[in-house]
Each structure stands twice: as structure tokens, then as C-alpha cells.
Design an enzyme around this catalytic site. Structure first.
Site, PDB file in Angstrom:
ATOM      1  N   ARG A 190      39.733  19.116  10.188  1.00  0.00           N
ATOM      2  CA  ARG A 190      39.270  20.487  10.421  1.00  0.00           C
ATOM      3  C   ARG A 190      40.023  21.475   9.537  1.00  0.00           C
ATOM      4  NH1 ARG A 190      38.285  19.453  16.919  1.00  0.00           N
ATOM      5  NH2 ARG A 190      36.568  18.004  16.537  1.00  0.00           N
TER       6      ARG A 190
ATOM      7  N   LYS B 238      30.087   8.011  16.643  1.00  0.00           N
ATOM      8  CA  LYS B 238      31.109   8.989  16.264  1.00  0.00           C
ATOM      9  C   LYS B 238      31.666   9.589  17.546  1.00  0.00           C
ATOM     10  CE  LYS B 238      31.962  13.136  13.508  1.00  0.00           C
ATOM     11  NZ  LYS B 238      31.372  14.166  12.629  1.00  0.00           N
TER      12      LYS B 238
ATOM     13  N   LYS C  55      33.135   5.771  13.705  1.00  0.00           N
ATOM     14  CA  LYS C  55      34.135   6.768  13.331  1.00  0.00           C
ATOM     15  C   LYS C  55      34.787   7.330  14.583  1.00  0.00           C
ATOM     16  CE  LYS C  55      34.595  11.136  10.794  1.00  0.00           C
ATOM     17  NZ  LYS C  55      33.919  12.201  10.029  1.00  0.00           N
TER      18      LYS C  55
END
Length: 327
Positions: A206, A196, A248
Site C-alpha cells: 500500500r 486473494k 495471493k
């Protein structure tokens, strides 16, 4: 007589192209990330992710059933609490929004789909980091691991088939595996976010989880410049008992995805993240791209690079397109 080799022969009509196609995308390959907002009485649009919602508990149930009926392989659930604290205590509260919503979906769907839960503190902390902080303001790896272990058990008790530790703490998979096994949840799987990256493409997410983050996560998420490091992270997670591993974001890290898929002996997932979603939706809104063709092309590229599973905000819609194409 040049050319004697003519690859175009195999492209001359749809039937031939279908016969020799190397990579397929099927609804079962797709996992839909979903957000549930504490206290919401109706779905709340996420401005930076057009078409994606923070669900109420009721709308979450309906959307989840619709996605499963479309054929998606699984659902990944994220909670959006109304209050945050330094310890992220809502994450381990059985009555916290994520765990309540897991119970809702497990009651609604049972084993009709694979129910996954994000296992991270960032949605629940008042500082927005994926772990608790020490007295100097740094993320405390080992104290965080203790909470991850508790969080995994509560999620399993709430009905998660799979927990997805995404915090990039050293040793997280091993602690979670030990915690699950010690409490009778040895059948609960771990989807490790092994690679990640500290990516710019997380921005809209977010907004989706009402992140409280100030600063960045570069001390624990990976440097976008590093590829070999991702292989090391995946190796460590596999040694600690990961049942699946993930890369990711997906589209900017297809080389990393290919490398990990080449060595992993477990299923490999990739997460087509919020920024990847939003930039395509913005281009579509401006008339610059054809939406369905673009979405399916990106999903095919992720599958071609080696992903067995793709987390994407288009999962339910793409599943319907794919079903219609085969009808």
C-alpha cells in the site's frame, strides 16, 4: 542390522543431491512485479520495501530490460498515479500512467517477455477500494465489472499479453473475457487472482502504490480462515474462462496453493507479496538470515507446493543467482 534403510545415502554429495532433487526453480518460473510512478523523473525508493522502487518511465524501461536479460519469465506492472477519483478514471484512460507504461515496455521488449498488467481500481480510486462505491459506501460489484471490462480492453490495446484481475469481484473473469473477445483481443490471456486473502502481509504494497484506503477489504477479499472457499473461487474463475489462476499471498497459504494446484487444469501462480519480502529483508538487515539461501528456499517451497509461476520482488536477482549456479 538396523537401520537397513538409509535415506542419507542420497545426500552424500552435491551430485547425488542434484540428481534426486524433486523441485527446481528456474528463471522462467519467476515474474517481477514493477511499479511506475506518474511524473517521476527518477526512481523513488519505497521505505517499507528496501531495494524496491517506484520507477520513472525511463528507469522502468531499463529495469525491465535488465530483468528480461536475467531470464525472468514475465513482468507484472502496477501504476502509481498522481491524482485519484471516486471512479478510478485513470485506470481506463489510454494516457493514464499504467497504460502509457505498458506501451513503453511493449515498444521496448515486444514479445521478448510476457507483459502482464494489474487489473484493479485500488491504485486509482480516492477511497482505495478495488471497485466503485454505491451510495451507502459499499463496493458495487456489478458497476465495477463494467469498468473492469473497459480496463481490460485498454490494457490489451496498450500491449499487455496478460491481464491480472485482482479485485475479487464476483464474475470478473467472465466480463473481462467477453470484453476482450468482443473487441478483437481474444488472444489476450487472463491471470485470475482466484484466491486473494484479506491479509496483513499486504501492508508495504500500500506504500508502494500510494494507496488511499481507509478501512479494509474484507467484504470482497477472502477470509484467511477459509480454504475450501478458495477452491470454489478457482472453479468459478475456470468456468468463466481464466487461462491461469493465482493464490495471493503465497507463503501463508501454501496449503491452499497445493489444493488448487491439485485440481486446476491450467497453470497456477502464487504471489510472494510485499510483507513476505519486507520481513525477510528486515531479518537479513539484522544479520539473522542469509539472504540468498533464504530467498531461494522460500521460492522452492512455493514451487514445491504446486506453483508453476511465482511473482516475487526478488525475481531478477534470483534469476541471476540461478543462472550463475548453472554456469
Amino acid at each position: 542390522m538396523y537401520p537397513s534403510h538409509r535415506p542419507r545415502r542420497l545426500r552424500r554429495n552435491p551430485a547425488l543431491r542434484r540428481l534426486v532433487s524433486e523441485t527446481s526453480v528456474e528463471p522462467r518460473h519467476l515474474v517481477l512485479p514493477m511499479f511506475v510512478r506518474e511524473g517521476a523523473s527518477e526512481p523513488v525508493p519505497i521505505p517499507s520495501m528496501p531495494g524496491v522502487l517506484q520507477h520513472s518511465r525511463d528507469s522502468l524501461r531499463k529495469a525491465a530490460v535488465d530483468a528480461v536479460n536475467a531470464g525472468v519469465g514475465g513482468l507484472m506492472l502496477f501504476g502509481v498515479p498522481t491524482t485519484h477519483d471516486a471512479e478510478g478514471s485513470g485506470a481506463v484512460d489510454p494516457d493514464g500512467i499504467l497504460n502509457v507504461a505498458l506501451r513503453d515496455l511493449h515498444s521496448e521488449l515486444g514479445d521478448d517477455t510476457v507483459l502482464m498488467a494489474d487489473l484493479c481500481l485500488d491504485e486509482f480510486t480516492d477511497h482505495g477500494h478495488c471497485g466503485v462505491l454505491d451510495e451507502d459506501g459499499n463496493v458495487d460489484n456489478d458497476r465495477t465489472l463494467q469498468i473492469y471490462g473497459e480496463m481490460a480492453v485498454v490494457q490489451a490495446q496498450s500491449g499487455a499479453h496478460v491481464v491480472g484481475p485482482s479485485g475479487m469481484m464476483d464474475g470478473q473473469v467472465g466480463v473481462i473475457r467477453d470484453s476482450l473477445d468482443a473487441t478483437g483481443f481474444g488472444d489476450t490471456s487472463i491471470l485470475a487472482y482466484s484466491a486473494k486473502y484479506a491479509s496483513a502481509f499486504f501492508g508495504p504494497f500500500r506504500d508502494a502504490v500510494d494507496s488511499q484506503l481507509k478501512g479494509d477489504r474484507k467484504t470482497y477479499q477472502q477470509d484467511p480462515a477459509n480454504g475450501r472457499e478458495a477452491l470454489r473461487e478457482a472453479d468459478l474463475d475456470l468456468a468463466e474462462g481464466a487461462d491461469m489462476v493465482m493464490v495471493k499471498p503465497a507463503m501463508s497459504y501454501l496449503d491452499v496453493l497445493r489444493d488448487i494446484a491439485g485440481v486446476a487444469d491450467v497453470p497456477v501462480a502464487a504471489y510472494q507479496v510485499s510483507g513476505e519480502y519486507s520481513m525477510i529483508e528486515a531479518a537479513v538487515a539484522n544479520g539473522w538470515l542469509d539472504r540468498q539461501r533464504t530467498v531461494l528456499e522460500t521460492l522452492t517451497s512455493i514451487r514445491r507446493a504446486g506453483a508453476d509461476i511465482v511473482l516475487t520482488y526478488w525475481a531478477a536477482e534470483a534469476a541471476r543467482w540461478l543462472q550463475d549456479a548453472r554456469a
